[in-house]
Scaffold this motif. Structure first.
Motif, PDB file in Angstrom:
ATOM      1  N   ASP A   1     -38.854  56.778  43.431  1.00 33.10           N
ATOM      2  CA  ASP A   1     -37.436  57.136  43.356  1.00 33.10           C
ATOM      3  C   ASP A   1     -36.716  56.302  42.305  1.00 33.10           C
ATOM      4  O   ASP A   1     -35.841  56.804  41.588  1.00 33.10           O
TER       5      ASP A   1
ATOM      6  N   PRO B   1     -39.448  66.275  54.147  1.00 30.13           N
ATOM      7  CA  PRO B   1     -39.980  65.121  53.413  1.00 30.13           C
ATOM      8  C   PRO B   1     -40.652  65.476  52.103  1.00 30.13           C
ATOM      9  O   PRO B   1     -40.839  64.608  51.257  1.00 30.13           O
TER      10      PRO B   1
ATOM     11  N   LYS C   1     -33.958  64.351  53.897  1.00 31.63           N
ATOM     12  CA  LYS C   1     -35.334  63.916  53.599  1.00 31.63           C
ATOM     13  C   LYS C   1     -36.155  63.797  54.879  1.00 31.63           C
ATOM     14  O   LYS C   1     -37.363  64.069  54.882  1.00 31.63           O
ATOM     15  N   ASP C   2     -35.532  63.395  55.993  1.00 37.85           N
ATOM     16  CA  ASP C   2     -36.242  63.302  57.269  1.00 37.85           C
ATOM     17  C   ASP C   2     -36.729  64.668  57.732  1.00 37.85           C
ATOM     18  O   ASP C   2     -37.784  64.792  58.347  1.00 37.85           O
TER      19      ASP C   2
ATOM     20  N   ILE D   1     -32.544  66.861  46.453  1.00 39.51           N
ATOM     21  CA  ILE D   1     -31.666  66.841  47.634  1.00 39.51           C
ATOM     22  C   ILE D   1     -30.273  66.340  47.246  1.00 39.51           C
ATOM     23  O   ILE D   1     -29.253  66.926  47.609  1.00 39.51           O
TER      24      ILE D   1
ATOM     25  N   LEU E   1     -36.138  63.471  46.288  1.00 36.94           N
ATOM     26  CA  LEU E   1     -34.832  62.950  46.628  1.00 36.94           C
ATOM     27  C   LEU E   1     -33.767  63.372  45.619  1.00 36.94           C
ATOM     28  O   LEU E   1     -32.621  63.621  45.988  1.00 36.94           O
TER      29      LEU E   1
ATOM     30  N   ALA F   1     -28.503  62.382  52.143  1.00 36.17           N
ATOM     31  CA  ALA F   1     -29.770  62.731  51.491  1.00 36.17           C
ATOM     32  C   ALA F   1     -30.955  62.275  52.326  1.00 36.17           C
ATOM     33  O   ALA F   1     -31.969  62.961  52.427  1.00 36.17           O
ATOM     34  N   GLN F   2     -30.829  61.106  52.953  1.00 38.61           N
ATOM     35  CA  GLN F   2     -31.931  60.617  53.781  1.00 38.61           C
ATOM     36  C   GLN F   2     -32.097  61.466  55.042  1.00 38.61           C
ATOM     37  O   GLN F   2     -33.217  61.670  55.525  1.00 38.61           O
TER      38      GLN F   2
END
Length: 415
Positions: free
Chosen positions: A261, A313, A309-310, A320, A317, A305-306
């Motif tokens: 990232d 996956p 991502k969860d 997203i 990133l 964003a996280q």
């Protein structure tokens, strides 16, 4: 784990923004140049002394004093906590010379996993290993090293890249935690006046010259008690536990931002045009968090964003973040990514080839019952639309089950 804006974790500017500090730097600049030239001369002698003396407490003491003249001061806390039987030290990564600083305190070896080999690798204090065989072969080599009696402990940096040490820790790679059952974590904090500790695209030689230029760079080393892996605990769970432990000791947050990232963010910044305050748009946040005044929005976007991502996956990133900058909604972004509305291309028959391949990649995981691809092409627009709806519904169910499994929720609670 919490999420911090990726811009907060790295210094992309060498010089300070504060006008007063910048003025002090300009006044100090001639002194710094003279100091750097003197320290280059002394540094050559430090290198020769370190090569001539055998590994011992006396050698470390002499080199440590000489490094103080070079402006690299080392302070350690809880030295009695260091376990002499531990074969693996894990430390957060701040500068290019962290392993050299640790060698001033105790004998340890750090393998060079990428970069220069041969003389340069040896001169920088790395242990050279053959990395052409891949990560698995490297892990086996280091595992044999740790099990060999009489060898010095290994020092590894599971972040695999440096940060500024002020905001958070990069996500720990899991492979170092499979080498031994017991690991001693070491917390490293580094401070320096006038200029940044490092910048992402600067070489180690340039960082050394800046170290000689500034008045001093202070390394604070804290030894934490050894930690052993519990029965049934996976290597990634063990890595996450150590990451949280180090983050708590340093007063930072534990993030899921990876080395990849960081590299993607640097690449995006290199090709992005800096935005002015008069031309700030929501899209500029997703294109690298280029506007410092939008720190609160950066954190909010990064947190959302996280969350996406969860659930998804496999989605990068940056993709997203770009979609979140437009939608400002987690649910809408998940829907957009599942439908692949922006990237889907429809072929002459009307079948979404990209969507089908994406769905197939999701369905190859833990839910083999999902069959998103239609068995045959629909004869009418209504049939084709129904086929698309079925594939979308399959993806929604897959993402929902994945989120429930990840967070340990009950089926009824998630409704």
């Amino acid at each position: 784990m919490e999420t911090r804006g990726i811009e907060d974790m790295f210094d992309f500017r060498r010089f300070p923004k504060d006008a007063v500090v910048l003025l002090l730097l300009l006044i100090y600049f001639p002194v710094g140049i003279c100091l750097m030239l003197i320290r280059i001369f002394i540094g050559v002698h430090v290198f020769l002394v370190s090569c001539a003396l055998p590994e011992s407490f006396l050698r470390r003491f002499i080199v440590r004093i000489m490094c103080s003249v070079l402006g690299m001061h080392v302070r350690q806390r809880n030295p009695r906590s260091r376990d002499k039987n531990t074969k693996l030290y894990i430390c957060n990564h701040v500068t290019e010379f962290d392993h050299n600083i640790m060698n001033l305190l105790t004998s340890c070896n750090t393998p060079q996993l990428e970069g220069s080999t041969g003389f340069v690798c040896w001169a920088r204090g790395f242990m050279e290993i053959h990395s052409a065989s891949g990560q698995g072969a490297i892990g086996e080599t280091l595992q044999r090293y740790c099990s060999t009696e009489g060898t010095a402990p290994l020092l590894l940096f599971p972040e695999e890249d440096t940060t500024n040490g002020r905001a958070g820790l990069l996500k720990f790679s899991s492979w170092p935690f499979s080498l031994t059952e017991s690991i001693q974590p070491v917390a490293l904090r580094v401070t320096r006046p006038l200029v940044s500790l490092s910048t992402p695209e600067s070489s180690w030689l340039m960082e050394l010259l800046w170290t000689f230029f500034v008045p001093c760079t202070v390394y604070h080393v804290s030894w934490l008690p050894p930690v052993s892996r519990q029965d049934g605990e996976s290597t990634q769970e063990f890595a996450n536990k150590l990451q949280e432990l180090l983050a708590g000791e340093l007063g930072l947050v534990s993030t899921k931002i990876t080395k990849a990232d960081k590299a993607e963010h640097i690449k995006r910044k290199r090709h992005s045009v800096p935005q002015t305050s008069a031309s700030v748009t929501p899209g500029s946040i997703g294109l690298g968090f280029m506007v410092p005044s939008l720190g609160t929005d950066d954190h909010r976007i990064a947190k959302m964003a996280q969350q996406v991502k969860d659930v998804l996956p496999h989605v990068p990133l940056n993709v997203i973040t770009k979609d979140l900058a437009k939608t400002n909604c987690v649910d809408t972004t998940i829907t957009n990514l599942l439908e692949n509305r922006e990237e889907t291309t429809v072929d002459a028959t009307g079948m979404s080839t990209f969507g089908a391949s994406k769905i197939s990649s999701f369905s190859s995981g833990s839910v083999p019952t999902i069959k998103p691809a239609a068995k045959s092409f629909g004869k009418s627009p209504a049939c084709r639309h129904l086929s698309l709806q079925e594939r979308k519904e399959a993806l929604y169910n897959f993402a929902r089950r994945r989120y429930i499994e990840k967070h340990g929720l009950d089926q009824e609670d998630s409704r």
